[in-house]
Design an enzyme around this catalytic site. Structure first.
Site, PDB file in Angstrom:
ATOM      1  N   ILE A 108      -2.644  -6.916  14.546  1.00  0.00           N
ATOM      2  CA  ILE A 108      -1.609  -6.691  15.569  1.00  0.00           C
ATOM      3  C   ILE A 108      -2.138  -5.777  16.668  1.00  0.00           C
ATOM      4  O   ILE A 108      -1.956  -6.037  17.863  1.00  0.00           O
ATOM      5  CB  ILE A 108      -0.348  -6.081  14.904  1.00  0.00           C
ATOM      6  CG1 ILE A 108       0.175  -7.040  13.834  1.00  0.00           C
ATOM      7  CG2 ILE A 108       0.723  -5.779  15.938  1.00  0.00           C
ATOM      8  CD1 ILE A 108       1.162  -6.433  12.865  1.00  0.00           C
ATOM      9  N   PRO A 136      -3.246 -11.429  10.671  1.00  0.00           N
ATOM     10  CA  PRO A 136      -3.532 -11.175  12.095  1.00  0.00           C
ATOM     11  C   PRO A 136      -3.659  -9.678  12.338  1.00  0.00           C
ATOM     12  O   PRO A 136      -3.023  -8.877  11.644  1.00  0.00           O
ATOM     13  CB  PRO A 136      -2.290 -11.730  12.809  1.00  0.00           C
ATOM     14  CG  PRO A 136      -1.218 -11.762  11.772  1.00  0.00           C
ATOM     15  CD  PRO A 136      -1.912 -11.975  10.451  1.00  0.00           C
ATOM     16  N   PHE A 189      -4.260   3.626  14.742  1.00  0.00           N
ATOM     17  CA  PHE A 189      -4.545   4.638  13.725  1.00  0.00           C
ATOM     18  C   PHE A 189      -5.755   4.187  12.921  1.00  0.00           C
ATOM     19  O   PHE A 189      -6.016   2.990  12.811  1.00  0.00           O
ATOM     20  CB  PHE A 189      -3.339   4.818  12.786  1.00  0.00           C
ATOM     21  CG  PHE A 189      -2.365   5.831  13.315  1.00  0.00           C
ATOM     22  CD1 PHE A 189      -1.644   5.571  14.469  1.00  0.00           C
ATOM     23  CD2 PHE A 189      -2.189   7.039  12.670  1.00  0.00           C
ATOM     24  CE1 PHE A 189      -0.765   6.512  14.979  1.00  0.00           C
ATOM     25  CE2 PHE A 189      -1.307   7.983  13.165  1.00  0.00           C
ATOM     26  CZ  PHE A 189      -0.595   7.719  14.319  1.00  0.00           C
ATOM     27  N   ASN A 209       0.853  -1.194   0.000  1.00  0.00           N
ATOM     28  CA  ASN A 209       0.000   0.000   0.000  1.00  0.00           C
ATOM     29  C   ASN A 209       0.886   1.241   0.000  1.00  0.00           C
ATOM     30  O   ASN A 209       2.114   1.143   0.012  1.00  0.00           O
ATOM     31  CB  ASN A 209      -0.961  -0.026   1.200  1.00  0.00           C
ATOM     32  CG  ASN A 209      -0.220  -0.070   2.506  1.00  0.00           C
ATOM     33  OD1 ASN A 209       0.504   0.858   2.851  1.00  0.00           O
ATOM     34  ND2 ASN A 209      -0.369  -1.160   3.252  1.00  0.00           N
ATOM     35  N   LYS A 247     -13.964   1.853  15.694  1.00  0.00           N
ATOM     36  CA  LYS A 247     -12.714   1.074  15.647  1.00  0.00           C
ATOM     37  C   LYS A 247     -12.072   0.971  17.024  1.00  0.00           C
ATOM     38  O   LYS A 247     -11.550  -0.070  17.406  1.00  0.00           O
ATOM     39  CB  LYS A 247     -11.748   1.731  14.658  1.00  0.00           C
ATOM     40  CG  LYS A 247     -10.535   0.895  14.366  1.00  0.00           C
ATOM     41  CD  LYS A 247      -9.845   1.344  13.102  1.00  0.00           C
ATOM     42  CE  LYS A 247     -10.731   1.095  11.885  1.00  0.00           C
ATOM     43  NZ  LYS A 247     -10.147   1.566  10.659  1.00  0.00           N
ATOM     44  N   ASP A 253      -4.420  -5.941   5.205  1.00  0.00           N
ATOM     45  CA  ASP A 253      -5.499  -6.687   5.848  1.00  0.00           C
ATOM     46  C   ASP A 253      -5.494  -8.150   5.421  1.00  0.00           C
ATOM     47  O   ASP A 253      -5.929  -9.016   6.173  1.00  0.00           O
ATOM     48  CB  ASP A 253      -6.852  -6.059   5.479  1.00  0.00           C
ATOM     49  CG  ASP A 253      -7.018  -4.711   6.167  1.00  0.00           C
ATOM     50  OD1 ASP A 253      -6.650  -4.618   7.355  1.00  0.00           O
ATOM     51  OD2 ASP A 253      -7.475  -3.754   5.514  1.00  0.00           O
TER      52      ASP A 253
END
Ligand code: C5P
Length: 407
Positions: free
Chosen positions: A309, A307, A327, A211, A341, A279
């Site tokens: 983290i 996973p 973030f 990304n 989130k 992801d």
């Protein structure tokens, strides 16, 4: 490490058996990225050599033996002007008295008289000399002029006596230099774990999924945490950035490797997950380069979840860091998504930013974030990522500081 990187100290080494300890002080300063120029007094040169100080400081050492009128030499005014701090270690009774009287009869005392740069002295002498009214008076005069002292400490001395007069240990002098040049270090003694950058998830030996994360924000946070005195483990995906000074860096490629490195870095007091972790990863990574063929259809990549983290660190039980910060890179409904989130991941704070292409934030040098905590959402002004990092670290320090007080 340390905010001392790029700063300069002029170290004046006076006569005294403790002069040998300045070798360690120079080593500590150099390791922190601080430039050190040494001035060795005639008496100091009886205990240590210009050659050893030069080897450790990697700079020319100035002594009275060199003529400062020579054009190639740096004059005494320039010597002190180039420094952020003058340090006298060891400072003998004689040196303190000469400083108090304003004498300028050798290079060291001349440099000290010809400066308005802050001065730190680390006295070392026999206990009776330290307690003598003449030395007390010198110290009072110097302290009234704003000169800072570190030590002396109590202990056994080379002259077989016991009492105040031992030079402060190099690590203590170093900490005081840091304190004077960098300011108080509110996170000293704490360990911070930071993830930064993207992850690369292999497709085959030559291709990967990635990304646009540059790692700038995560790296800036690691640097700001170190500046505030924390011991920092930076676990970074593949980025083109230099390692921040004084930070322990672990390089990883994939999310799985990043998770393993985070687990290995625990226990930590603070975790900041700034990495843009992929992801998904490829379910079946090809062991050889996938070949294209005119006849066959393009391959279909099957993805499986990586996973999480941040979520794992947030529910790490006894080894959960006291403050876990995630973030949220969102393109719409930033505030609502960030709140959701925070709850979903179980972290303490979320730093939310709008990464729509037109903001230029992802991969850019500036950021505009909102801080989401239990208390609600605050929107911060758009600013350089290094300033966002400093503001975040100031909040971390304020929060952990008030926790300390309430214990
Ligand atoms: O779920 P989402 O990717 O939006 O969450 C972003 C936050 O979670 C960031 O702090 C990121 O570092 C962290 N994260 C993680 N591991 C993942 C995915 C995201 O630590 N696999």
């Amino acid at each position: 490490m340390s905010g001392l990187a790029g700063r300069r100290v002029l170290l004046i080494v006076a006569g005294g058996i403790a002069a040998y300890k300045t070798h360690e002080l120079v080593r500590l300063l150099r390791r922190a990225g601080c430039g050190v120029t040494c001035v060795l007094s005639d008496n100091g040169a009886r205990f240590v050599t210009a050659l050893s100080l030069q080897a450790l400081s990697e700079e020319k050492v100035y002594t009275d033996m060199f003529s400062l009128t020579d054009e190639n030499e740096m004059g005494h005014i320039e010597l002190s002007r180039a420094a952020d701090l003058l340090v006298v270690a060891p400072a003998t009774a004689n040196m303190l008295a000469r400083m108090a009287a304003g004498l300028a009869d050798d290079l060291a005392s001349t440099v000290l008289l010809a400066t308005d740069t802050p001065v730190l002295v680390a006295p070392a002498m026999n206990v009776r000399m330290w307690e003598h009214p003449a030395t007390r008076a010198s110290c009072a005069t110097l302290a009234a002029r704003g000169i800072r002292f570190v030590g002396p400490r109590e202990g056994a001395m080379a002259c077989n006596e016991f009492g105040f007069g031992r030079l402060a240990e190099p690590a203590e002098i170093f900490a005081e230099i840091e304190n004077l040049l960098v300011g108080p270090r509110p996170l000293a003694g704490l360990h911070a774990l930071v993830t930064s950058g993207p992850t690369h998830e292999p497709i085959d030996p030559v291709r990967y999924l990635a990304n646009r994360s540059s790692g700038r924000q995560g790296h800036a946070i690691a640097a700001a945490l170190a500046e505030a005195g924390a011991r920092v483990s930076l676990i970074r995906g593949p980025v083109a950035l230099a390692d921040p000074p004084g930070v322990h860096v672990v390089r990883v490629q994939t999310a799985e490797e990043m998770l393993a490195a985070c687990r290995a870095a625990l226990p930590a007091d603070i975790a900041v997950c700034a990495a843009a972790v992929a992801d998904w990863k490829i379910a079946d990574v090809a062991g050889h380069k996938m070949k294209k063929s005119a006849d066959a259809a393009p391959p279909v990549l099957r993805l499986v979840a990586n996973p999480d983290i941040l979520a794992e660190l947030s529910r790490a039980g006894a080894s959960r860091p006291r403050l876990v910060i995630g973030f949220a890179a969102e393109t719409d409904d930033v505030a609502d998504n960030a709140q959701a989130k925070r709850a979903r991941k179980g972290c303490d704070w979320i730093v939310a930013n709008d990464v729509r292409a037109e903001t230029g934030i992802m991969g850019g040098t500036e950021n505009q974030v909102s801080l989401v905590t239990e208390a609600g959402i605050e929107s911060w002004a758009r600013m350089d990522k290094s300033l966002v990092a400093r503001a975040l670290v100031a909040r971390i320090a304020a929060t952990l500081g008030s926790e300390k007080q309430s214990i």
